[in-house]
Design a protein around this motif. Structure first.
Motif, short mmCIF file in Angstrom:
data_model
loop_
_atom_site.label_atom_id
_atom_site.label_comp_id
_atom_site.label_asym_id
_atom_site.label_seq_id
_atom_site.Cartn_x
_atom_site.Cartn_y
_atom_site.Cartn_z
N LYS A 70 7.31 -8.60 -8.53
CA LYS A 70 6.40 -7.61 -7.93
C LYS A 70 5.10 -8.21 -7.37
O LYS A 70 4.74 -7.92 -6.23
N GLN B 21 3.97 -8.10 -3.45
CA GLN B 21 2.72 -7.46 -3.02
C GLN B 21 1.85 -8.41 -2.22
O GLN B 21 1.21 -8.03 -1.23
N GLN C 264 4.50 -0.40 -3.67
CA GLN C 264 4.92 -0.44 -5.07
C GLN C 264 6.43 -0.61 -5.17
O GLN C 264 7.18 -0.04 -4.38
#
Length: 359
Positions: free
Chosen positions: A205, A209, A223
């Motif tokens: 993640k 990002q 997200q």
């Protein structure tokens, strides 16, 4: 890792074609339908033993032929490696490394790490959960053979369990002992799969990002969320709770084969609220994060294939991608485009050696 040369015989629209590749950037340009994407798919085939776009082997054989051969010569860790994928109608596909055939395809996965970014990736956003599970599994499997084997075993036992549930319904019978054996095996495998997927997403993640921020210029927040029934309840308990439903539906309604990945931008689902440019940026960020993750895990720089990615992106986002690819982090790049002038202008900005192949 570098692909030095590629040879195609009877692969898709090619009768016979060879390419001597540049160690950095290779551009395949031409009108739609000339086979640009097929060249990238052949390279993908060498890494994964199957097509990225059409998993039916016989449909990748040229219409006028009975077989295809893809031959790739690589340089990896200062060693020459030769990989050949061949298929003949009515026979099993064959994958050879340095003249020796693999007994199991899974032994080859991860040896030639590769990431492809293609318009077909939009399926990750618009299709069902199975497409997103395949993405997660594909990333993990390139650097974790034990995970791949667990996944294959789980899929096999799931099929057997489903067949047993259908047998119960058809014959109006029930054997809790046999079902219990499948439950026990799937619980062990599914729990390991869940734990590895969870650990992967936690590591993945922040990489994703960071990549999206670079492409979008920090204009939007994104997200990723891993959705699994196992997050709140152990799999053996899920099997017990779902017993009557499974028997009625005649298939397994719980387990890691139901997992999904939630994709959001500014708190809203990308599928419903993302523009075409945002969706494309989201997918490119996913794939570049995949590249970063595989490189870190495997210790080898993957090949990066870009299929028509500059379409539907504004100049600012294209420039951001060019700056990313110009990073020393990347190795060999193969890309396709329909506009040769645009392609040349783009690659000149990257300040790396390149070749352009007009098809």
């Amino acid at each position: 890792m570098i692909l030095n040369s590629l040879s195609l015989i009877n692969y898709k629209n090619f009768d016979s074609r060879s390419f001597e590749l540049d160690a950095k950037i290779n551009c395949f340009v031409g009108d739609n339908g000339v086979g640009k994407t097929n060249v990238l798919d052949a390279v993908y085939h060498l890494s994964f033993g199957k097509s990225y776009f059409n998993p039916v082997t016989s449909q990748n054989i040229n219409h006028n032929a009975d077989f295809f051969v893809i031959d790739g010569h690589y340089r990896k860790n200062d060693r020459e490696e030769k990989v050949i994928v061949s298929a003949k109608r009515g026979q099993k596909k064959l994958i050879k490394r340095n003249g020796k055939a693999y007994e199991r395809l899974s032994e080859h996965i991860g040896f030639l790490p590769l990431v492809i970014i293609s318009p077909a990736d939009r399926d990750l956003i618009i299709e069902g959960s199975s497409t997103r599970r395949k993405f997660i599994d594909g990333v993990i499997s390139q650097s974790d053979n034990a995970y791949l084997n667990d996944l294959m075993s789980y899929t096999k036992i799931l099929s057997q369990r489903n067949a047993l549930l259908k047998y119960f319904a058809a014959n109006r019978t029930y054997d809790p002992d046999t079902l219990g054996i499948y439950n026990e095996q799937m619980t062990a495998l599914g729990t390991r799969i869940f734990k590895k997927r969870s650990a992967f997403l936690e590591a993945f993640k922040p990489i994703f990002q960071e990549r999206y921020t670079a492409i979008s210029g920090g204009r939007e927040t994104v997200q990723l969320k891993y959705k699994s029934q196992l997050r709140d309840t152990p799999l053996d308990q899920l099997f017990t709770e779902a017993l009557q439903k499974d028997r009625m539906m005649q298939y397994t309604t719980v387990g890691t084969h139901k997992d999904d990945l939630s994709l959001k931008i500014e708190g809203h689902h990308v599928k419903k609220f993302g523009s075409q440019g945002q969706q494309k940026s989201f997918l490119i960020a996913l794939k570049l994060a995949q590249f970063d993750f595989i490189k870190k895990q495997s210790g080898t720089t993957p090949l990066l294939l870009l299929d028509d990615i500059f379409d539907k992106l504004d100049e600012k986002r294209v420039a951001q991608i060019i700056n990313l690819v110009n990073d020393a982090n990347f190795g060999q790049l193969l890309l396709t485009d329909t506009h040769s002038e645009r392609t040349e202008a783009i690659v000149k900005e990257i300040h790396q050696s390149y070749k352009i192949f007009n098809l």
